[in-house]
Design a protein around this motif. Structure first.
Motif, PDB file in Angstrom:
ATOM      1  N   UNK A 314      -2.115  -2.671   0.351  1.00  0.00           N
ATOM      2  CA  UNK A 314      -1.119  -1.610   0.483  1.00  0.00           C
ATOM      3  C   UNK A 314       0.069  -2.109   1.279  1.00  0.00           C
ATOM      4  N   UNK A 315      -0.231  -2.813   2.365  1.00  0.00           N
ATOM      5  CA  UNK A 315       0.831  -3.325   3.226  1.00  0.00           C
ATOM      6  C   UNK A 315       1.727  -4.293   2.454  1.00  0.00           C
ATOM      7  N   UNK A 316       1.074  -5.180   1.654  1.00  0.00           N
ATOM      8  CA  UNK A 316       1.857  -6.188   0.955  1.00  0.00           C
ATOM      9  C   UNK A 316       2.675  -5.585  -0.172  1.00  0.00           C
ATOM     10  N   UNK A 317       2.148  -4.527  -0.779  1.00  0.00           N
ATOM     11  CA  UNK A 317       2.940  -3.840  -1.800  1.00  0.00           C
ATOM     12  C   UNK A 317       4.173  -3.216  -1.182  1.00  0.00           C
ATOM     13  N   UNK A 318       4.001  -2.716   0.034  1.00  0.00           N
ATOM     14  CA  UNK A 318       5.100  -2.030   0.699  1.00  0.00           C
ATOM     15  C   UNK A 318       6.183  -3.023   1.116  1.00  0.00           C
ATOM     16  N   UNK A 319       5.727  -4.223   1.510  1.00  0.00           N
ATOM     17  CA  UNK A 319       6.708  -5.210   1.959  1.00  0.00           C
ATOM     18  C   UNK A 319       6.841  -6.336   0.946  1.00  0.00           C
ATOM     19  N   UNK A 320       6.897  -5.963  -0.327  1.00  0.00           N
ATOM     20  CA  UNK A 320       6.904  -6.975  -1.383  1.00  0.00           C
ATOM     21  C   UNK A 320       8.136  -7.869  -1.311  1.00  0.00           C
ATOM     22  N   UNK A 321       9.227  -7.368  -0.736  1.00  0.00           N
ATOM     23  CA  UNK A 321      10.478  -8.137  -0.744  1.00  0.00           C
ATOM     24  C   UNK A 321      10.425  -9.312   0.217  1.00  0.00           C
ATOM     25  N   UNK A 322       9.561  -9.224   1.236  1.00  0.00           N
ATOM     26  CA  UNK A 322       9.621 -10.249   2.263  1.00  0.00           C
ATOM     27  C   UNK A 322       8.926 -11.545   1.857  1.00  0.00           C
ATOM     28  N   UNK A 323       8.375 -11.586   0.650  1.00  0.00           N
ATOM     29  CA  UNK A 323       7.764 -12.837   0.201  1.00  0.00           C
ATOM     30  C   UNK A 323       8.652 -13.441  -0.884  1.00  0.00           C
ATOM     31  N   UNK A 324       9.060 -14.700  -0.662  1.00  0.00           N
ATOM     32  CA  UNK A 324      10.040 -15.269  -1.576  1.00  0.00           C
ATOM     33  C   UNK A 324       9.410 -15.764  -2.871  1.00  0.00           C
ATOM     34  N   UNK A 325       8.119 -16.101  -2.870  1.00  0.00           N
ATOM     35  CA  UNK A 325       7.521 -16.585  -4.117  1.00  0.00           C
ATOM     36  C   UNK A 325       6.077 -16.107  -4.220  1.00  0.00           C
ATOM     37  N   UNK A 330       0.521 -15.269  -2.206  1.00  0.00           N
ATOM     38  CA  UNK A 330      -0.899 -15.597  -2.318  1.00  0.00           C
ATOM     39  C   UNK A 330      -1.386 -16.272  -1.047  1.00  0.00           C
ATOM     40  N   UNK A 331      -0.501 -17.092  -0.470  1.00  0.00           N
ATOM     41  CA  UNK A 331      -0.878 -17.825   0.732  1.00  0.00           C
ATOM     42  C   UNK A 331      -1.100 -16.889   1.910  1.00  0.00           C
ATOM     43  N   UNK A 332      -0.181 -15.927   2.065  1.00  0.00           N
ATOM     44  CA  UNK A 332      -0.329 -14.967   3.158  1.00  0.00           C
ATOM     45  C   UNK A 332      -1.634 -14.186   2.985  1.00  0.00           C
ATOM     46  N   UNK A 333      -1.909 -13.834   1.743  1.00  0.00           N
ATOM     47  CA  UNK A 333      -3.128 -13.074   1.504  1.00  0.00           C
ATOM     48  C   UNK A 333      -4.363 -13.913   1.847  1.00  0.00           C
ATOM     49  N   UNK A 334      -4.306 -15.199   1.505  1.00  0.00           N
ATOM     50  CA  UNK A 334      -5.407 -16.098   1.841  1.00  0.00           C
ATOM     51  C   UNK A 334      -5.597 -16.161   3.353  1.00  0.00           C
ATOM     52  N   UNK A 335      -4.463 -16.266   4.055  1.00  0.00           N
ATOM     53  CA  UNK A 335      -4.530 -16.347   5.510  1.00  0.00           C
ATOM     54  C   UNK A 335      -5.177 -15.092   6.090  1.00  0.00           C
ATOM     55  N   UNK A 336      -4.752 -13.932   5.580  1.00  0.00           N
ATOM     56  CA  UNK A 336      -5.314 -12.696   6.108  1.00  0.00           C
ATOM     57  C   UNK A 336      -6.791 -12.556   5.758  1.00  0.00           C
ATOM     58  N   UNK A 337      -7.138 -13.053   4.579  1.00  0.00           N
ATOM     59  CA  UNK A 337      -8.553 -13.028   4.208  1.00  0.00           C
ATOM     60  C   UNK A 337      -9.366 -13.832   5.222  1.00  0.00           C
TER      61      UNK A 337
END
Lengths: 477, 325
Positions: A314-325, A330-337
């Protein structure tokens, strides 16, 4: 490939979060190595590990996995060709890794859809228009797999020939390695070569060189067979969108290593600090920390991870603009996982550390240090920490394989790594549909299985050896 | 004994409160009802009115913890915390996003989960203990070495492979049992055989190794030496003495998971399409139904705490030393 390296300025390095943390992990492993080299009580068990043939063979395989993973962790963006002179330099939005360069053709040779391992024709029939206007449903030839074949050279003959040449090269290389190494070893120990061979066979050195050499030779032979074959064919077939499955499996290594390694790195400070604090200070600190971890551990792990990942989504959908690629996202999500997995996996280590510290606190040398007026911090760092290090080492290596396995399950549940990320979990997940096809598509599942099994098995064998060496209870037996 | 149990019960309560606060934090503070509404209505181009309407429909249109606009005790009761979080304590799980009653769903789906989990646990326990006993009997021999190697190899394989491979082999190739599905009553047996067997195979590596360690630890103790010195045969020593003493760690390890059997297994149930709580949870995760996930998190923790309590009680039952302290 060499032309890539001629002009270094055509690359722009990209440091993903997990890349940085992986390098940090390596650095801290190095630091731990330096620290351990000065601690006799930790060195003695490690020497025992070094002598064990099976453990060293496993370590050799593990290190080759780690090597591939590290190659895959050096990311960059390639310069785009300048359309007109004087134009500003632009970089491709696609983030590549060094591994992508090394495997080159594997990444680029994309077919249209499924094809079986070593196939020359597609897996499914397609309508093709032949010269003369006749339309027929046939298995279309692949654009890359076996494209070099001519009428005089059949597929099976070519494969046999490639296998033979690859095997021969591999044997030659392995033999050279063996000769060079045994020669160096006999020079080093100033013993005749024959005696060295005998010692190698009977595992008489401080390090189980024999096992390492055999494993390395096998790896070399395997690689020299795989490289020429995969250059001409898709060795493990292609997936639904035509990507080479071998390439996917290789890329999956990094994801597995990140999950297994970074999670530990992330949780280690928590577990160390809280565990030692609870055991040493006792009283309300202990009560509070115990309450904290009992509460967290009472939530079933998968559910807690699922809840946290849903919220992350939900958080990443809300801040979708802040990821350039996509790669970055995917990397941020991996890190959070990793962070989330770390949150659930520090509890076991924390509990162990607390128990051990409680025991150490009453030991004579700590009491003596207190009586001599040594400061609290100094006692914790000089007297307690070195004596719980073995627990940390054991649990780090023991957790690793479990985490790699967990990745697959979580990806299946839908709370694992990003679907855009290449991972063994995602490969298995897609295999579910493929197994239902007729005839079945078995190769992506098998490739993921073999790679994962190799990593987890060697990690398990190695961690067993480490635990046996460090656990005094088991040693006495 | 009663005082001990009461003390453990009192200790469990704060943990439950902690879990409740944790779910509240995760599901309402970090991830606000607004986010939830937007997620379900899809994308960013949702008007605030639509969000408010969704929240009102699902009862999320109240302040989080303190309602200043309400009167008297309503300041505390007419809030999300009170209505959504505190009610979990009374097993009032509320409604899912599609309007179904979660509590009723759970009560109904509990049985298929149990039907697969209980046989799985019993068969697994029996086989693991037997194999581990065998390996312990032949300890320090080739059988021991190879047994451990096979066990390590088996535990290095992801459970997903066992399921996919098992379904392929037994259902697709050999056509012995249906590939997936569920039926009520005795008809369920033919659907349950495969998941139970696969669960057994997937767990036998880990289980055997675990129990082998326990047995070997017991075998090293003094009473075993005494029993041997009396001239008892190795089999009598193993089954009469070692197994009985090893039952303490085995029992406590099993008791803690018994309440969690209700929750079912996420992976197994979803692969075999068994309408239990595990597949319920997976469906909820996939459809991002936070109400169900929240209910399952709370229920899972509750059952785990019950498991801990049962473990404590069973300890006092099998080991009198705990009772006497």
């Amino acid at each position: 490939m060499p032309d890539f390296f001629t002009n270094l300025s055509s690359f722009k390095p990209v440091f993903l979060w997990t890349d940085i943390l992986l390098l940090l992990l390596l650095a801290s492993m190095g630091a731990i190595g330096v620290y351990v080299s000065g601690q006799e009580h930790l060195l003695a068990p490690l020497r025992q590990v070094r002598r064990r043939a099976l453990a060293m063979a496993a370590l050799t395989v593990l290190l080759s996995y780690i090597g591939i993973g590290l190659l895959d962790s050096l990311h960059f963006r390639q310069k785009l060709p300048q359309i007109e002179a004087g134009q500003e330099i632009q970089y491709s939005p696609e983030v590549l890794s060094l591994l992508d360069l090394v495997v080159g053709r594997l990444r680029k040779n994309v077919e249209r859809t499924y094809s079986a391992p070593l196939a020359t024709h597609s897996f499914a029939k397609e309508m093709i228009e032949f010269p003369g206007g006749v339309k027929k449903r046939v298995f279309p030839p692949l654009s890359y797999g076996g494209a070099h074949l001519t009428d005089g050279l059949t597929q099976s003959a070519d494969i046999k020939q490639t296998l033979f040449m690859g095997g021969l090269t591999g044997l030659f290389l392995a033999f050279t390695l063996f000769l060079t190494f045994s020669f160096l070893l006999s020079r080093h120990h100033r013993s005749p070569w024959k005696k060295t061979l005998h010692a190698l066979r009977n595992n008489q050195y401080e390090t189980a060189w024999g096992a390492i050499l055999i494993t390395l030779s096998l790896i070399i032979i395997m690689v020299s067979i795989v490289i020429p074959l995969s250059a001409k064919y898709h060795l493990s077939g292609t997936d639904k969108v035509g990507q080479d499955v071998l390439y996917l499996a290789l890329k999956g290594i990094r994801t597995g290593l990140v999950i297994g390694g970074l999670t530990t790195l992330v949780m280690l400070p928590f577990a160390l600090f809280l565990g030692i604090a609870a055991g040493y200070f006792r009283g309300w600190v202990d009560d509070l920390i115990q309450y904290l971890y009992t509460t967290l551990s009472s939530v079933p792990g998968v559910l807690l991870i699922a809840a946290a990942v849903l919220i992350l989504q939900v958080y990443m959908d809300k801040h979708a603009d802040s990821f350039s690629s996509i790669t970055e996202r995917a990397d941020i999500r991996l890190l959070f996982l990793c962070l989330i997995l770390g949150m659930t996996s520090w509890i076991g280590l924390c509990r162990l550390l607390r128990g051990e510290t409680l025991k150490l606190r009453e030991s004579e040398y700590v009491q003596a240090a207190i009586a001599l007026g040594v400061g609290r911090t100094r006692i914790l760092i000089r007297h307690i920490l070195p004596n719980v290090m073995h627990i940390v080492l054991i649990s780090v290596v023991l957790d690793f394989s479990g985490l790699v396995l967990a990745e697959a399950v979580l990806s299946y549940v839908g709370v694992g790594v990003d679907p855009a990320m290449i991972s063994w979990g995602n490969m298995i997940n897609s295999a579910r549909m493929e197994m239902a096809r007729e005839p079945i598509v078995w190769w992506s599942l098998s490739a993921a299985f073999i790679f994962m099994f190799g990593l987890v098995l060697t990690a398990n064998i190695f961690s067993d050896a480490v635990r046996d060496a460090f656990d005094p209870r088991l040693r006495s037996r | 004994m009663t005082a001990y149990i009461v003390r453990r019960l009192l200790y469990a309560f704060p943990i439950l409160i902690g879990v409740n606060l944790l779910t509240f934090l995760l599901f309402f503070v970090i991830n606000t009802p607004d986010d939830m509404a937007r997620l379900h209505l899809g994308g960013k181009r949702v008007t605030q009115e639509a969000v408010d309407k969704w929240k009102a429909d699902h009862g999320y249109n109240k302040p989080l913890a303190i309602n200043l606009s309400a009167q008297g005790s309503g300041k505390l009761t007419e809030t999300i915390f009170f209505e959504k979080s505190l009610r979990l304590f009374f097993f009032d799980f509320g409604r899912a996003d599609d309007g179904r009653n979660i509590g009723a769903d759970i009560r109904q789906r509990m049985w298929p989960s149990l039907a697969i989990a209980i046989p799985g646990l019993l068969v697994g326990l029996f086989v693991n203990v037997t194999v581990a006993m065998l390996i312990a009997f032949f300890r320090a021999s080739y059988i021991d070495t190879w047994g451990v190697i096979v066990a390590v190899a088996m535990m290095s394989i992801s459970s997903l492979f066992y399921i996919i491979g098992g379904q392929f082999l037994f259902s697709k190739m050999l056509r012995l049992v249906p590939i997936s599905g569920y039926d009520g009553g005795l008809n369920a047996v033919k659907f349950l055989i495969l998941p139970v067997i696969i669960g057994l195979i997937a767990g036998v590596g880990t289980g055997t190794r675990w129990y082998r360690t326990i047995f070997l630890e017991e075998i090293g103790k003094d009473y075993v030496r005494t029993a041997r010195a009396k001239g008892l045969s190795e089999l009598t020593v193993l089954f009469g003495h070692v197994l009985r003493n090893a039952l303490v760690p085995i029992l406590t390890g099993v008791v803690v998971v018994i309440p969690l059997l209700f929750l079912g297994s996420l992976i197994t149930e979803s692969f075999f399409s068994i309408p239990g709580l595990g597949s319920y949870t997976i469906d909820a995760i996939n459809s991002q139904d936070f109400a169900i996930v929240r209910a399952m998190v709370f229920l899972g923790s509750f059952l785990y705490i019950i498991g801990l309590l049962l473990t404590d009680i069973s300890y006092t039952w099998v080991d009198p030393r705990v009772r006497l302290n």
